[in-house]
Design a protein around this motif. Structure first.
Motif, PDB file in Angstrom:
ATOM      1  N   GLU A 244      29.089  22.135 -12.075  1.00 22.48           N
ATOM      2  CA  GLU A 244      27.893  21.335 -11.758  1.00 22.48           C
ATOM      3  C   GLU A 244      27.133  20.958 -13.017  1.00 22.48           C
ATOM      4  O   GLU A 244      26.668  19.815 -13.173  1.00 22.48           O
ATOM      5  CB  GLU A 244      26.984  22.133 -10.825  1.00 22.48           C
TER       6      GLU A 244
ATOM      7  N   LYS B 236      26.960  15.098 -18.162  1.00 19.82           N
ATOM      8  CA  LYS B 236      27.601  13.793 -18.351  1.00 19.82           C
ATOM      9  C   LYS B 236      26.742  12.681 -17.772  1.00 19.82           C
ATOM     10  O   LYS B 236      26.633  11.592 -18.362  1.00 19.82           O
ATOM     11  CB  LYS B 236      28.986  13.802 -17.715  1.00 19.82           C
ATOM     12  N   GLU B 237      26.101  12.940 -16.649  1.00 16.15           N
ATOM     13  CA  GLU B 237      25.201  11.934 -16.073  1.00 16.15           C
ATOM     14  C   GLU B 237      24.015  11.667 -16.996  1.00 16.15           C
ATOM     15  O   GLU B 237      23.496  10.546 -17.052  1.00 16.15           O
ATOM     16  CB  GLU B 237      24.698  12.408 -14.707  1.00 16.15           C
ATOM     17  N   LEU B 238      23.596  12.688 -17.748  1.00 19.39           N
ATOM     18  CA  LEU B 238      22.470  12.538 -18.672  1.00 19.39           C
ATOM     19  C   LEU B 238      22.870  11.832 -19.972  1.00 19.39           C
ATOM     20  O   LEU B 238      22.002  11.458 -20.751  1.00 19.39           O
ATOM     21  CB  LEU B 238      21.885  13.909 -19.014  1.00 19.39           C
ATOM     22  N   GLY B 239      24.188  11.692 -20.205  1.00 19.77           N
ATOM     23  CA  GLY B 239      24.628  10.987 -21.406  1.00 19.77           C
ATOM     24  C   GLY B 239      25.561  11.755 -22.309  1.00 19.77           C
ATOM     25  O   GLY B 239      25.967  11.244 -23.355  1.00 19.77           O
TER      26      GLY B 239
ATOM     27  N   THR C 187      29.131  13.366 -23.537  1.00 16.38           N
ATOM     28  CA  THR C 187      30.502  12.870 -23.463  1.00 16.38           C
ATOM     29  C   THR C 187      31.464  13.990 -23.854  1.00 16.38           C
ATOM     30  O   THR C 187      31.118  14.878 -24.639  1.00 16.38           O
ATOM     31  CB  THR C 187      30.713  11.676 -24.415  1.00 16.38           C
TER      32      THR C 187
ATOM     33  N   GLU D  78      15.968  17.817 -20.234  1.00 18.67           N
ATOM     34  CA  GLU D  78      16.558  17.745 -18.892  1.00 18.67           C
ATOM     35  C   GLU D  78      17.769  18.655 -18.781  1.00 18.67           C
ATOM     36  O   GLU D  78      18.013  19.263 -17.724  1.00 18.67           O
ATOM     37  CB  GLU D  78      16.926  16.306 -18.571  1.00 18.67           C
TER      38      GLU D  78
ATOM     39  N   ALA E 264      28.965  18.241 -14.987  1.00 19.11           N
ATOM     40  CA  ALA E 264      28.802  16.939 -14.327  1.00 19.11           C
ATOM     41  C   ALA E 264      27.402  16.387 -14.567  1.00 19.11           C
ATOM     42  O   ALA E 264      27.231  15.180 -14.850  1.00 19.11           O
ATOM     43  CB  ALA E 264      29.072  17.082 -12.836  1.00 19.11           C
ATOM     44  N   ARG E 265      26.385  17.241 -14.487  1.00 14.79           N
ATOM     45  CA  ARG E 265      25.002  16.776 -14.679  1.00 14.79           C
ATOM     46  C   ARG E 265      24.765  16.333 -16.113  1.00 14.79           C
ATOM     47  O   ARG E 265      24.101  15.327 -16.382  1.00 14.79           O
ATOM     48  CB  ARG E 265      24.028  17.888 -14.289  1.00 14.79           C
TER      49      ARG E 265
END
Length: 245
Positions: free
Chosen positions: A84, A90-93, A95, A24, A87-88
């Motif tokens: 962008e 971090k949304e996927l996991g 850190t 992803e 941010a994406r």
């Protein structure tokens, strides 16, 4: 006969889960050649197309938790794209990670299993690499290690200094292999390593002999009876010379 750097290999606690993250993150396709192995490829390419670069993830019982000497740098095309992408991820996991980088224009993150990687600010050098700008290997002497890899691979050496060296496929495609000066002794196995493919693949034995003559040494990472050969570069970073099983 020659050797080509075809992929990086991640040791993983859960190859499928970590593979989903990276697929992803990069926008790549996912497949599996067997239990405990996840294969990632850019969309529209099939391994081992020489115009593409790949990632394999392999589940092992106890991946080391160490200061990693091999990591990926991801490319971006603008400041907005960099923000962008961070941010994406971090949304996927992913850190945030602190490796002592200080105030730098790139962002250092760790994937869900703790593998550190960088999201670079836009750089002209990486405008055509695809999502992976570079595979970065820490070393004490970039000039010496660059000499080894320049002779080992069918790649082009683009830059070499006391602190940094950069190689890339002679076809001008895919990521760079970058050697970054970072003093320290390699004492444990890397969680990420390089995989090399002889062409023709039947040339594996001859290529292994050639690498040994260049300064590579045999390495035992518990691989057992396998069709690939595990070696280490002159500073102890493991890599595999693939063969046909």
């Amino acid at each position: 006969m020659a050797l080509r750097l075809v992929q990086v290999n991640f040791k993983a606690r859960d190859d499928a889960a970590l593979g989903r993250f990276w697929a992803e993150a990069l926008g790549w396709s996912v497949s599996s050649e067997g239990p405990g192995v996840t294969n990632l490829a850019p969309e529209g390419f099939a391994w081992p197309d020489p115009d593409a670069f790949y990632i394999d993830l392999v589940t092992v019982p106890d991946p080391e938790t160490v200061q990693y000497r091999v990591h990926l740098d991801l490319a971006t095309t603008s400041a907005a794209h960099q923000a962008e992408l961070v941010a994406r991820l971090k949304e996927l996991g992913a850190t945030p990670a602190d490796v002592g980088q200080g105030d730098v224009p790139w962002t250092v993150l760790a994937d869900p299993e703790g593998n550190v990687f960088c999201v670079l600010e836009p750089r002209e050098t990486y405008r055509d690499t695809g999502p992976i700008a570079a595979v970065v290997v820490d070393c004490a002497d970039p000039r010496a290690v660059a000499r080894f890899w320049d002779e080992a691979l069918d790649w082009t050496l683009h830059e070499v200094t006391d602190d940094h060296a950069r190689l890339r496929s002679a076809r001008g495609v895919g990521p760079y292999l970058e050697l970054l000066r970072r003093p320290g002794v390699q004492t444990v196995g890397n969680r990420i390593h390089l995989d090399l493919l002889p062409y023709p693949v039947e040339g594996q034995k001859a290529e292994v002999a050639r690498l040994r003559a260049l300064g590579a040494t045999a390495a035992d990472v518990g691989q057992g009876d396998v069709p690939w050969v595990v070696l280490a570069d002159p500073e102890g970073n493991e890599f595999c010379v693939l063969g046909r099983g």
